[in-house]
Design a protein around this motif. Structure first.
Motif, PDB file in Angstrom:
ATOM      1  N   GLN A 227       0.814  -1.219   0.000  1.00  0.00           N
ATOM      2  CA  GLN A 227       0.000   0.000   0.000  1.00  0.00           C
ATOM      3  C   GLN A 227       0.849   1.270   0.000  1.00  0.00           C
ATOM      4  O   GLN A 227       0.323   2.357  -0.248  1.00  0.00           O
ATOM      5  CB  GLN A 227      -0.932  -0.007   1.218  1.00  0.00           C
ATOM      6  CG  GLN A 227      -1.922  -1.152   1.231  1.00  0.00           C
ATOM      7  CD  GLN A 227      -2.622  -1.294   2.565  1.00  0.00           C
ATOM      8  OE1 GLN A 227      -2.325  -0.559   3.516  1.00  0.00           O
ATOM      9  NE2 GLN A 227      -3.541  -2.250   2.661  1.00  0.00           N
ATOM     10  N   ILE A 228       2.134   1.131   0.279  1.00  0.00           N
ATOM     11  CA  ILE A 228       2.987   2.317   0.382  1.00  0.00           C
ATOM     12  C   ILE A 228       3.045   3.061  -0.948  1.00  0.00           C
ATOM     13  O   ILE A 228       2.913   4.293  -1.004  1.00  0.00           O
ATOM     14  CB  ILE A 228       4.410   1.920   0.845  1.00  0.00           C
ATOM     15  CG1 ILE A 228       4.350   1.327   2.251  1.00  0.00           C
ATOM     16  CG2 ILE A 228       5.338   3.134   0.810  1.00  0.00           C
ATOM     17  CD1 ILE A 228       5.692   0.811   2.758  1.00  0.00           C
ATOM     18  N   GLY A 229       3.230   2.312  -2.043  1.00  0.00           N
ATOM     19  CA  GLY A 229       3.316   2.932  -3.361  1.00  0.00           C
ATOM     20  C   GLY A 229       2.059   3.696  -3.746  1.00  0.00           C
ATOM     21  O   GLY A 229       2.136   4.876  -4.132  1.00  0.00           O
ATOM     22  N   PRO A 230       0.863   3.065  -3.644  1.00  0.00           N
ATOM     23  CA  PRO A 230      -0.364   3.802  -3.973  1.00  0.00           C
ATOM     24  C   PRO A 230      -0.605   5.017  -3.080  1.00  0.00           C
ATOM     25  O   PRO A 230      -1.041   6.060  -3.574  1.00  0.00           O
ATOM     26  CB  PRO A 230      -1.460   2.744  -3.782  1.00  0.00           C
ATOM     27  CG  PRO A 230      -0.775   1.455  -4.054  1.00  0.00           C
ATOM     28  CD  PRO A 230       0.602   1.626  -3.508  1.00  0.00           C
ATOM     29  N   TYR A 231      -0.308   4.894  -1.771  1.00  0.00           N
ATOM     30  CA  TYR A 231      -0.458   6.054  -0.883  1.00  0.00           C
ATOM     31  C   TYR A 231       0.473   7.190  -1.333  1.00  0.00           C
ATOM     32  O   TYR A 231       0.060   8.350  -1.442  1.00  0.00           O
ATOM     33  CB  TYR A 231      -0.134   5.680   0.566  1.00  0.00           C
ATOM     34  CG  TYR A 231      -1.320   5.238   1.379  1.00  0.00           C
ATOM     35  CD1 TYR A 231      -2.433   6.067   1.537  1.00  0.00           C
ATOM     36  CD2 TYR A 231      -1.329   4.004   2.020  1.00  0.00           C
ATOM     37  CE1 TYR A 231      -3.515   5.674   2.309  1.00  0.00           C
ATOM     38  CE2 TYR A 231      -2.402   3.600   2.786  1.00  0.00           C
ATOM     39  CZ  TYR A 231      -3.501   4.431   2.935  1.00  0.00           C
ATOM     40  OH  TYR A 231      -4.570   4.025   3.687  1.00  0.00           O
ATOM     41  N   ALA A 232       1.744   6.826  -1.594  1.00  0.00           N
ATOM     42  CA  ALA A 232       2.709   7.847  -2.021  1.00  0.00           C
ATOM     43  C   ALA A 232       2.289   8.462  -3.348  1.00  0.00           C
ATOM     44  O   ALA A 232       2.379   9.686  -3.537  1.00  0.00           O
ATOM     45  CB  ALA A 232       4.110   7.223  -2.137  1.00  0.00           C
TER      46      ALA A 232
END
Length: 294
Positions: free
Chosen positions: A207-212
């Motif tokens: 989820q880190i990539g989509p949040y960023a």
């Protein structure tokens, strides 16, 4: 004024907003919409608070925390909750298509609540545009999805936000207004989590990539659209906001394997056509008034 640069910035901003929507839609597959709003609201509010401090703008000036700015922030929260909920339930291309009716809703709201004069031609264009919305949503017909009405709520919320913005005290900086809006997203997201009984889920590595991506492209889109309005004439750059629909359809097809049907495309055409006509008509009236006053 540099209209070419302004147009390019608007197109880039619409592409950035589409990427933000795409990342949010990806997140909704594993994260509750309320939690997404809380996380994005906290991060983006922090970004704009830092911008306000860096540019030495007063954050806690009394006029910025009076009822009208707070009502604007509430309208922002309602629209964001509805928009993210819609992204989690219906196609990205459908959400983007209905959202293009927002300028028409602003024109109608200005006539009904701010006393601005709107002639029969623009009222006719507004009517045609909302026929396009009905063609996409199809209430009472086969293929109608009630969750698509969340997009209509989002349009109403954004229109209310923009109408209130016209009445804000000019001493309130844009960075402070943006910070308030994102803080309202935190509140709206928390309420959505409580009503839906969604507990706070720990952050997963995937989820880190989509949040960023959602944060970066959301901030870039906002910065791009503000800069575009400053370097180019509004009459030249505003029509290119509709490129967001094209980008959203492409993202829906390439990323989510969506296939907009003929009715959706026809309704989108009506919305964009009526929106462009309304804009051109307003521009012509403004020019006539300026010539009459000269």
């Amino acid at each position: 004024m540099n209209n070419v640069n302004g147009i390019l910035l608007v197109i880039a901003a619409m592409a950035a907003f589409t990427l933000e929507d795409m990342f949010i839609k990806q997140l909704t597959a594993s994260v509750a919409p309320g939690q997404i709003l809380v996380v994005l609201g906290l991060i983006c509010a922090g970004v704009f608070f830092c911008m306000a401090l860096f540019s030495r703008q007063r954050i806690f000036v009394a006029v910025a925390w009076q009822p009208l700015p707070m009502i604007r922030a509430m309208a922002e929260a309602v629209s964001a909750v509805a928009f993210v909920t819609a992204l989690s339930m219906v196609d990205l291309s459908m959400v983007a298509a209905v959202f293009q009716a927002m300028p028409l809703a602003v024109t109608m709201g200005a006539a009904l609540f701010l006393g601005e004069h709107v002639g029969w031609r623009r009222w006719s264009a507004i009517g045609v545009g909302f026929i396009g919305v009905l063609m996409i949503i199809r209430p009472g017909l086969e293929g109608f999805r009630p969750e698509s009405l969340f997009v209509v709520v989002a349009v109403i919320g954004v229109a209310a936000r923009d109408l209130i913005t016209r009445r804000l005290d000019p001493r309130i900086s844009s960075a402070v207004v943006s910070s308030q809006a994102y803080l309202a997203l935190v509140v709206g997201g928390a309420v959505l989590m409580i009503l839906g009984a969604h507990p706070l889920e720990p952050l997963q590595a995937g989820q880190i990539g989509p949040y960023a991506g959602a944060v970066v492209f959301g901030v870039l889109g906002y910065y791009g659209i503000v800069t575009a309005m400053r370097v180019g004439e509004a009459s030249a750059v505003t029509p290119f906001r509709y490129t967001r629909l094209l980008f959203s359809i492409l993202a829906g097809v390439l990323v989510f394997n969506e296939r907009p049907d003929l009715m959706t495309l026809a309704g989108s055409t009506l919305i964009i056509g009526s929106g462009l006509y309304t804009f051109i008509r307003e521009r012509r009236l403004a020019r006539d008034m300026a010539m009459a006053a000269a």
